[in-house]
Design a protein around this motif. Structure first.
Motif, mmCIF file in Angstrom:
data_model
loop_
_atom_site.group_PDB
_atom_site.id
_atom_site.type_symbol
_atom_site.label_atom_id
_atom_site.label_comp_id
_atom_site.label_asym_id
_atom_site.label_seq_id
_atom_site.Cartn_x
_atom_site.Cartn_y
_atom_site.Cartn_z
ATOM 1 N N UNK A 1 0.828 -1.204 0.000
ATOM 2 C CA UNK A 1 0.000 0.000 0.000
ATOM 3 C C UNK A 1 0.862 1.253 0.000
ATOM 4 N N UNK A 2 1.946 1.228 0.768
ATOM 5 C CA UNK A 2 2.813 2.405 0.884
ATOM 6 C C UNK A 2 3.557 2.701 -0.402
ATOM 7 N N UNK A 3 3.763 1.685 -1.228
ATOM 8 C CA UNK A 3 4.447 1.893 -2.502
ATOM 9 C C UNK A 3 3.452 2.030 -3.658
ATOM 10 N N UNK A 4 2.454 1.181 -3.691
ATOM 11 C CA UNK A 4 1.577 1.104 -4.855
ATOM 12 C C UNK A 4 0.538 2.219 -4.912
ATOM 13 N N UNK A 5 0.082 2.674 -3.752
ATOM 14 C CA UNK A 5 -1.023 3.635 -3.760
ATOM 15 C C UNK A 5 -0.612 4.981 -4.345
ATOM 16 N N UNK A 6 0.651 5.368 -4.176
ATOM 17 C CA UNK A 6 1.034 6.691 -4.684
ATOM 18 C C UNK A 6 1.687 6.633 -6.064
ATOM 19 N N UNK A 7 1.764 5.448 -6.663
ATOM 20 C CA UNK A 7 2.352 5.353 -7.995
ATOM 21 C C UNK A 7 1.636 6.205 -9.040
ATOM 22 N N UNK A 8 0.287 6.194 -9.081
ATOM 23 C CA UNK A 8 -0.380 7.046 -10.088
ATOM 24 C C UNK A 8 -0.108 8.536 -9.894
ATOM 25 N N UNK B 1 -3.924 -5.751 -1.888
ATOM 26 C CA UNK B 1 -3.319 -4.412 -1.869
ATOM 27 C C UNK B 1 -2.816 -3.974 -3.238
ATOM 28 N N UNK B 2 -2.051 -4.812 -3.980
ATOM 29 C CA UNK B 2 -1.605 -4.366 -5.304
ATOM 30 C C UNK B 2 -2.744 -4.138 -6.290
ATOM 31 N N UNK B 3 -3.912 -4.735 -5.995
ATOM 32 C CA UNK B 3 -5.068 -4.546 -6.876
ATOM 33 C C UNK B 3 -5.809 -3.259 -6.522
ATOM 34 N N UNK B 4 -6.088 -3.094 -5.230
ATOM 35 C CA UNK B 4 -6.923 -1.979 -4.799
ATOM 36 C C UNK B 4 -6.145 -0.683 -4.584
ATOM 37 N N UNK B 5 -4.870 -0.802 -4.156
ATOM 38 C CA UNK B 5 -4.114 0.409 -3.812
ATOM 39 C C UNK B 5 -3.951 1.365 -5.000
ATOM 40 N N UNK B 6 -3.501 0.905 -6.174
ATOM 41 C CA UNK B 6 -3.385 1.853 -7.294
ATOM 42 C C UNK B 6 -4.730 2.400 -7.755
ATOM 43 N N UNK B 7 -5.767 1.548 -7.699
ATOM 44 C CA UNK B 7 -7.103 2.033 -8.064
ATOM 45 C C UNK B 7 -7.558 3.119 -7.097
ATOM 46 N N UNK B 8 -7.392 2.841 -5.802
ATOM 47 C CA UNK B 8 -7.759 3.840 -4.805
ATOM 48 C C UNK B 8 -6.905 5.083 -4.905
ATOM 49 N N UNK B 9 -5.601 4.894 -5.159
ATOM 50 C CA UNK B 9 -4.711 6.039 -5.307
ATOM 51 C C UNK B 9 -5.092 6.908 -6.483
ATOM 52 N N UNK B 10 -5.438 6.281 -7.607
ATOM 53 C CA UNK B 10 -5.863 7.043 -8.779
ATOM 54 C C UNK B 10 -7.142 7.815 -8.528
ATOM 55 N N UNK B 11 -8.082 7.202 -7.807
ATOM 56 C CA UNK B 11 -9.340 7.880 -7.489
ATOM 57 C C UNK B 11 -9.108 9.046 -6.539
ATOM 58 N N UNK B 12 -8.315 8.819 -5.498
ATOM 59 C CA UNK B 12 -8.011 9.901 -4.556
ATOM 60 C C UNK B 12 -7.286 11.042 -5.253
ATOM 61 N N UNK B 13 -6.373 10.698 -6.148
ATOM 62 C CA UNK B 13 -5.627 11.720 -6.893
ATOM 63 C C UNK B 13 -6.565 12.574 -7.734
ATOM 64 N N UNK B 14 -7.510 11.930 -8.395
ATOM 65 C CA UNK B 14 -8.418 12.659 -9.283
ATOM 66 C C UNK B 14 -9.385 13.559 -8.518
ATOM 67 N N UNK B 15 -9.780 13.125 -7.314
ATOM 68 C CA UNK B 15 -10.815 13.854 -6.578
ATOM 69 C C UNK B 15 -10.229 14.863 -5.602
ATOM 70 N N UNK C 1 -6.359 5.509 -15.010
ATOM 71 C CA UNK C 1 -6.480 4.138 -15.514
ATOM 72 C C UNK C 1 -5.298 3.265 -15.113
ATOM 73 N N UNK C 2 -4.271 3.892 -14.543
ATOM 74 C CA UNK C 2 -3.070 3.129 -14.208
ATOM 75 C C UNK C 2 -3.380 1.976 -13.258
ATOM 76 N N UNK C 3 -4.260 2.234 -12.298
ATOM 77 C CA UNK C 3 -4.607 1.215 -11.328
ATOM 78 C C UNK C 3 -5.196 -0.039 -11.951
ATOM 79 N N UNK C 4 -5.907 0.115 -13.078
ATOM 80 C CA UNK C 4 -6.485 -1.054 -13.736
ATOM 81 C C UNK C 4 -5.389 -1.968 -14.270
#
Length: 401
Positions: A22-29, A144-158, A248-251
């Motif tokens: 989570x600490x690495x993947x969520x902020x990748x986008x 975590x690797x599935x949801x973290x980038x998706x969640x990170x991308x959503x948080x980034x956009x909003x 879309x990166x999280x997908x």
């Protein structure tokens, strides 16, 4: 299994292990957004990725001996509290120096869950059950690797990139509360080890001289290093070179996470028929092949998205088989030394991740070649470590070890 692990324990241990991805993947986008917001040079934000692993490496080496002396829970309390505070501080980061520094402290705190999960499982389980339990934990951690980038991308956009670290702080505090309420101490009084620097260093030195332990440790560490290189380098390759939208990166990243999750559960079934050492030896062909594919494609100028995704998928999925089996086999003879052995296992693994991230950042040349080189070299090293130190080409099929 000496004592059964309750479902609540498995979920909690999976969540503690999930702190790292989570600490690495969520902020990748958010890499491009952070680069623009802090006015960083190309490749600069990747240094914050590596600084996290420096903190992880140092923290693990400390938490292992401390947990063998004071138990598993006190280091968890300290580490999770530090992780949550550092995550909050990153929200206020205004320069590369502050971002890198707070990520370093975030790594020191967050790594406690990773290293002590392995020690707790070894405390509770017989050696032959450890690989099965770790595979079950990966069912939770693998989300975590599935949801973290998706969640990170959503948080980034909003809400912007700062919201990502607010969520990480909340996750750390939730884990801290759950440890207090749900987790019992697993270190028994008769297995408490004295805490003297000279003795601790001798315990680490003995592990360095254990050929079997080193074989499994390096097999896992090099393979995981290849995956961490992918994590550090894929945002640039996919977002900048392939033109994928950050939202879309999280997908794309999550698809590979599904591969890891499915592979870990397939591994649990295979352990009913085959030994963990055999499954590990076979699985190490996968990062070797993925690295060869990516490097060949890059050198030949075949930079198609499907080809990239195939290589990434094979690499990440292989970790679902490699990590639980390598960890279990490395810990087999470490019952009274579980904390230090788990610390060395985790520190070396994340140390390779740090080196992979540093290489990606320093070798940045505007192409996908640094990433392909890193994955190929580390995948090959994992295969060689297993063959040269363990001689696993002689391992025969057989019943579970």
């Amino acid at each position: 299994m000496r004592l059964s692990l309750r479902a609540s324990w498995l979920v909690l241990l999976g969540a503690l292990t999930a702190i790292a991805p989570m600490s690495t993947d969520m902020y990748l986008p958010a890499f491009p957004a952070i680069t623009r917001a802090l006015q960083l040079a190309p490749g600069g934000v990747e240094l914050s990725f590596s600084s996290y692993f420096v903190g992880v490496l140092l923290g693990m080496l400390c938490y292992g001996p401390l947990s063998d002396r004071y138990g598993r829970k006190p280091p968890l309390y300290f580490g999770l509290a530090l992780y949550s505070l550092a995550s909050l501080a990153i929200v206020q980061a205004a320069s590369l120096e502050s971002l890198v520094g707070w990520r370093f402290l975030q790594g020191i705190g967050g790594c406690t869950g990773t290293v002590l999960t392995t020690a707790i499982v070894r405390d509770r389980c017989t050696p032959q059950d450890t690989a099965r339990v770790l595979s079950r934990i990966m069912l939770v951690m693998g989300l975590a690797p599935i949801l973290a980038p998706l969640g990170g991308g959503l948080l980034l956009a909003v809400w912007g990139w700062q919201a990502i670290f607010l969520v990480l702080a909340a996750f750390g505090l939730s884990c801290l509360l759950a440890v207090h309420l749900l987790l019992d101490e697993t270190l028994t009084a008769e297995r408490v080890q004295p805490l003297h620097l000279g003795l601790v260093l001798r315990r680490y030195a003995r592990l360095c001289g254990d050929r079997q332990f080193l074989g499994y440790l390096l097999s896992q560490a090099f393979a995981a290093g290849a995956m961490f290189a992918y994590i550090a380098g894929s945002p640039f390759v996919l977002l900048e070179l392939q033109g994928i939208e950050p939202s879309h990166y999280g997908l794309f990243f999550g698809l590979n996470g599904i591969g890891l999750l499915l592979a870990s559960q397939f591994n649990r079934r295979l352990l009913r028929r085959y030994s963990a050492s055999l499954l590990l030896a076979r699985a190490l062909w996968l990062p070797l092949g993925a690295g060869a594919l990516l490097l060949s494609a890059e050198l030949a100028g075949l930079r198609s998205l499907p080809l990239l995704m195939l290589g990434f998928f094979v690499l990440v999925a292989s970790i679902g088989v490699i990590n639980p089996n390598a960890s279990a086999m490395a810990m087999v003879s470490q019952g009274d030394n579980a904390g230090v052995a788990a610390a060395m296992l985790g520190a070396t693994t994340f140390g390779m991740g740090m080196l992979g991230g540093v290489f990606i950042g320093l070798a940045h040349d505007g192409s996908g070649l640094p990433l392909a080189l890193a994955i190929s070299a580390l995948g090959t090293a994992a295969w060689l470590a297993n063959r040269l130190l363990l001689g696993t080409w002689r391992v025969a099929d057989g019943a579970p070890a």
